[in-house]
Design a protein around this motif. Structure first.
Motif, mmCIF file in Angstrom:
data_model
loop_
_atom_site.group_PDB
_atom_site.id
_atom_site.type_symbol
_atom_site.label_atom_id
_atom_site.label_comp_id
_atom_site.label_asym_id
_atom_site.label_seq_id
_atom_site.Cartn_x
_atom_site.Cartn_y
_atom_site.Cartn_z
ATOM 1 N N GLU A 1 44.852 7.759 93.363
ATOM 2 C CA GLU A 1 46.224 8.117 93.728
ATOM 3 C C GLU A 1 46.418 9.627 93.837
ATOM 4 O OE1 GLU A 1 45.889 7.433 89.335
ATOM 5 O OE2 GLU A 1 45.502 6.173 91.071
ATOM 6 N N LEU A 2 45.483 10.401 93.335
ATOM 7 C CA LEU A 2 45.581 11.856 93.415
ATOM 8 C C LEU A 2 44.863 12.430 94.634
ATOM 9 C CD1 LEU A 2 45.007 12.824 89.675
ATOM 10 C CD2 LEU A 2 47.165 12.545 90.881
ATOM 11 N N GLU A 3 44.188 11.585 95.412
ATOM 12 C CA GLU A 3 43.434 12.055 96.575
ATOM 13 C C GLU A 3 44.324 12.817 97.560
ATOM 14 O OE1 GLU A 3 40.072 12.030 97.386
ATOM 15 O OE2 GLU A 3 39.948 11.499 95.274
ATOM 16 N N GLU A 4 45.512 12.281 97.848
ATOM 17 C CA GLU A 4 46.415 12.940 98.794
ATOM 18 C C GLU A 4 46.866 14.294 98.268
ATOM 19 O OE1 GLU A 4 49.641 10.532 100.155
ATOM 20 O OE2 GLU A 4 48.328 8.796 100.455
ATOM 21 N N GLU A 5 47.116 14.384 96.973
ATOM 22 C CA GLU A 5 47.532 15.662 96.388
ATOM 23 C C GLU A 5 46.413 16.690 96.470
ATOM 24 O OE1 GLU A 5 49.382 15.404 92.541
ATOM 25 O OE2 GLU A 5 50.223 13.453 93.038
ATOM 26 N N PHE A 6 45.183 16.274 96.222
ATOM 27 C CA PHE A 6 44.063 17.200 96.311
ATOM 28 C C PHE A 6 43.842 17.659 97.753
ATOM 29 C CE2 PHE A 6 42.879 15.543 92.110
ATOM 30 C CZ PHE A 6 42.616 16.749 91.472
ATOM 31 N N ASP A 7 43.998 16.737 98.720
ATOM 32 C CA ASP A 7 43.865 17.109 100.125
ATOM 33 C C ASP A 7 44.907 18.164 100.499
ATOM 34 O OD1 ASP A 7 41.726 15.425 100.538
ATOM 35 O OD2 ASP A 7 42.946 13.786 101.359
ATOM 36 N N PHE A 8 46.144 17.981 100.023
ATOM 37 C CA PHE A 8 47.202 18.937 100.299
ATOM 38 C C PHE A 8 46.872 20.304 99.707
ATOM 39 C CE2 PHE A 8 51.070 21.055 98.761
ATOM 40 C CZ PHE A 8 51.674 21.317 99.976
ATOM 41 N N ILE A 9 46.377 20.323 98.479
ATOM 42 C CA ILE A 9 46.039 21.589 97.813
ATOM 43 C C ILE A 9 44.912 22.302 98.551
ATOM 44 C CG2 ILE A 9 45.055 22.574 95.699
ATOM 45 C CD1 ILE A 9 46.649 20.382 94.177
#
Length: 61
Positions: free
Chosen positions: A44-52
């Motif tokens: 679930e954190l994959e999208e947040e890491f991609d954004f960062i």
């Protein structure tokens, strides 16, 4: 999925027990353990890491 620790790419849907071998929380565990290094990745954190990563690359320019 790509492991954030070692970079190994694997299909998290094909892992038995999401790759977990030590944790007793098979049903409620949100981590997917890398079959290469054992690191617990959170899908679930994959999208947040991609954004960062995208934001970080933008600031480098």
């Amino acid at each position: 999925m790509k492991c954030r620790m070692c970079g190994f790419e694997f299909d998290e849907n094909k892992l038995e027990n999401r790759g977990c071998v030590q944790c007793g929380k098979f049903d409620n565990c949100s981590q997917v353990h890398c079959p290469n290094c054992g690191y617990g990745n959170h899908p679930e954190l994959e999208e947040e890491f991609d954004f960062i990563i995208k934001l970080k690359n933008r600031f480098k320019k």
